[in-house]
Enzyme design. Sequence first.
Site, PDB file in Angstrom:
ATOM      1  N   HIS A   8       0.827  -1.217   0.000  1.00  0.00           N
ATOM      2  CA  HIS A   8       0.000   0.000   0.000  1.00  0.00           C
ATOM      3  C   HIS A   8       0.863   1.270   0.000  1.00  0.00           C
ATOM      4  O   HIS A   8       0.512   2.271   0.631  1.00  0.00           O
ATOM      5  CB  HIS A   8      -0.955   0.008   1.200  1.00  0.00           C
ATOM      6  CG  HIS A   8      -1.941  -1.127   1.196  1.00  0.00           C
ATOM      7  ND1 HIS A   8      -3.097  -1.101   0.446  1.00  0.00           N
ATOM      8  CD2 HIS A   8      -1.926  -2.325   1.830  1.00  0.00           C
ATOM      9  CE1 HIS A   8      -3.765  -2.233   0.633  1.00  0.00           C
ATOM     10  NE2 HIS A   8      -3.070  -2.987   1.460  1.00  0.00           N
ATOM     11  N   ASN A  54     -10.245  -3.166   2.007  1.00  0.00           N
ATOM     12  CA  ASN A  54      -9.919  -3.042   0.591  1.00  0.00           C
ATOM     13  C   ASN A  54     -11.191  -2.730  -0.194  1.00  0.00           C
ATOM     14  O   ASN A  54     -12.284  -2.678   0.373  1.00  0.00           O
ATOM     15  CB  ASN A  54      -9.296  -4.336   0.054  1.00  0.00           C
ATOM     16  CG  ASN A  54      -7.863  -4.532   0.505  1.00  0.00           C
ATOM     17  OD1 ASN A  54      -7.102  -3.578   0.618  1.00  0.00           O
ATOM     18  ND2 ASN A  54      -7.495  -5.781   0.773  1.00  0.00           N
ATOM     19  N   TYR A 102       0.308  -4.520  11.592  1.00  0.00           N
ATOM     20  CA  TYR A 102       0.144  -3.145  11.113  1.00  0.00           C
ATOM     21  C   TYR A 102       0.776  -2.139  12.064  1.00  0.00           C
ATOM     22  O   TYR A 102       1.543  -1.268  11.658  1.00  0.00           O
ATOM     23  CB  TYR A 102      -1.339  -2.832  10.888  1.00  0.00           C
ATOM     24  CG  TYR A 102      -1.801  -3.256   9.513  1.00  0.00           C
ATOM     25  CD1 TYR A 102      -2.272  -2.329   8.595  1.00  0.00           C
ATOM     26  CD2 TYR A 102      -1.751  -4.578   9.115  1.00  0.00           C
ATOM     27  CE1 TYR A 102      -2.682  -2.711   7.325  1.00  0.00           C
ATOM     28  CE2 TYR A 102      -2.156  -4.969   7.856  1.00  0.00           C
ATOM     29  CZ  TYR A 102      -2.618  -4.035   6.961  1.00  0.00           C
ATOM     30  OH  TYR A 102      -3.008  -4.426   5.717  1.00  0.00           O
TER      31      TYR A 102
END
Length: 487
Positions: free
Chosen positions: A55, A128, A338
């Site tokens: 990303h 997404n 993350y």
Amino acid sequence: MSSNNRLTTSWGAPVGDNQNSITAGSRGPTLIQDVHLLEKLAHFNRERVPERVVHAKGAGAHGYFEVTNDLTAYTKASFLSEVGKMTPMFIRFSTVAGELGSADTVRDPRGFAVKFYTDEGNYDLVGNNTPVFFIRDAIKFPDFIHTQKRHPQTHLKNPNAVWDFWSLSPESLHQVTILMSDRGIPATLRHMHGFGSHTFKWVNAQGEAVWVKYHFKTNQGVKNLDVDLAAKIAGENPDYHTEDLFNAIDKGDFPSWTLYVQIMPLDDANTYRFDPFDVTKVWSQKDYPLIEVGQMVLNRNPDNYFAEVEQATFSPGSFVPGIEASPDKMLQGRLFAYSDAHRYRVGANHNALPINRPHSPVNTYQRDGAMRFDGNGGGSAYYEPNSLGGPAQGGSQQKIAPFEVSGEADSVAYDHDDHYRQAGDLFRLLRADEKERLIRNIVGAMKPVESDEIKLRQIAHFYKADPAYGQGVADGLGLSVTGMSSK
């Protein structure tokens, strides 16, 4: 000149000359005492934080979320507590595989990451533009992303790795079908849906829980790009999606999405026809209809790309009371990965940056670390428990809802291995022209693969989803599928 418009050094001293270095005479050499020059060069060398591993290329915008339906029967989340309640938010759209300088109009899933600045802390919904994913266990994620990146020797994209991995990971078939369909290249970021993808848990004020999936439906309508036009735009304007989003908001054409959820009673997870925590599957909307939640509107562009879009950090683990994790194995891995990526990329204090800082009060015992730029807690209590009146835990209302766990510790796969039914159902839903483009896109992507063994292995998956699907790809690649079975 006013002091507000006077150029200074980073330590606030006025700069007398920003055009010429301090040198020994007109020809130099340059003197090391020109600390302004040294500071500029040293800072310039450090202007880039590490690029996101995935990303990397993205665009962002500010906006708000407004509740339009009372769902307090299902969740005690404060930002969803009453119709009409508005919560500021920030969104980052992105491609998945490409680098920071890659083109916007490539065939790739799009990241759809939303940060809600709620009155009980930040809630990040990191999804997404597709409702499913390629894999369903986080242990496979590094390997999958390696196949999407560059070959370590040639530094070129490697279709052999892409299709070798997919052909050996049949759970990817559903997402591959979506990716290779018209939806694989959205016309703009405004003209695509968004999904939480994973299953989450909602808990109400009485402690009652349900499973939930999120769907953001674009109010602009879904539009996609023709393959040839997308390639042309990629060469002529690789920042096409970024520019389109900025310009739309800049001229007051504010894009919006309607958020819906699917809600599943807890016990249904034990009897549903496939595992509802498997992120390669969707729940039937006939079984669990969409329920409207509210409207998301984007109405303000960032003032500075780096400060707001590049430094924005999202984590699926940023929950608020009333929203919790599910046993989804991909989600469980992302809960750690993350935030850990942000600690490495931006720093241990990334949540204190303005774009990431909650709008509600923050009271922690976390101290120190690189780039600590606030008061660092001053001289207040720095441990817990303490008898000094420092922040204390909130009690049962802030705790997660209890849940049962059972079984032996082991490396265990999901119980359901039907990777073909939903991909086949999707294929059969497509119009004839959509099927034709899907097969043409797959054939074009697979032609560079050097190994017929890889091609045939992947074709077998298409064939099991639907014989016409497999046959179409085989014909396009000039390969025989004699003897293949859809069983």
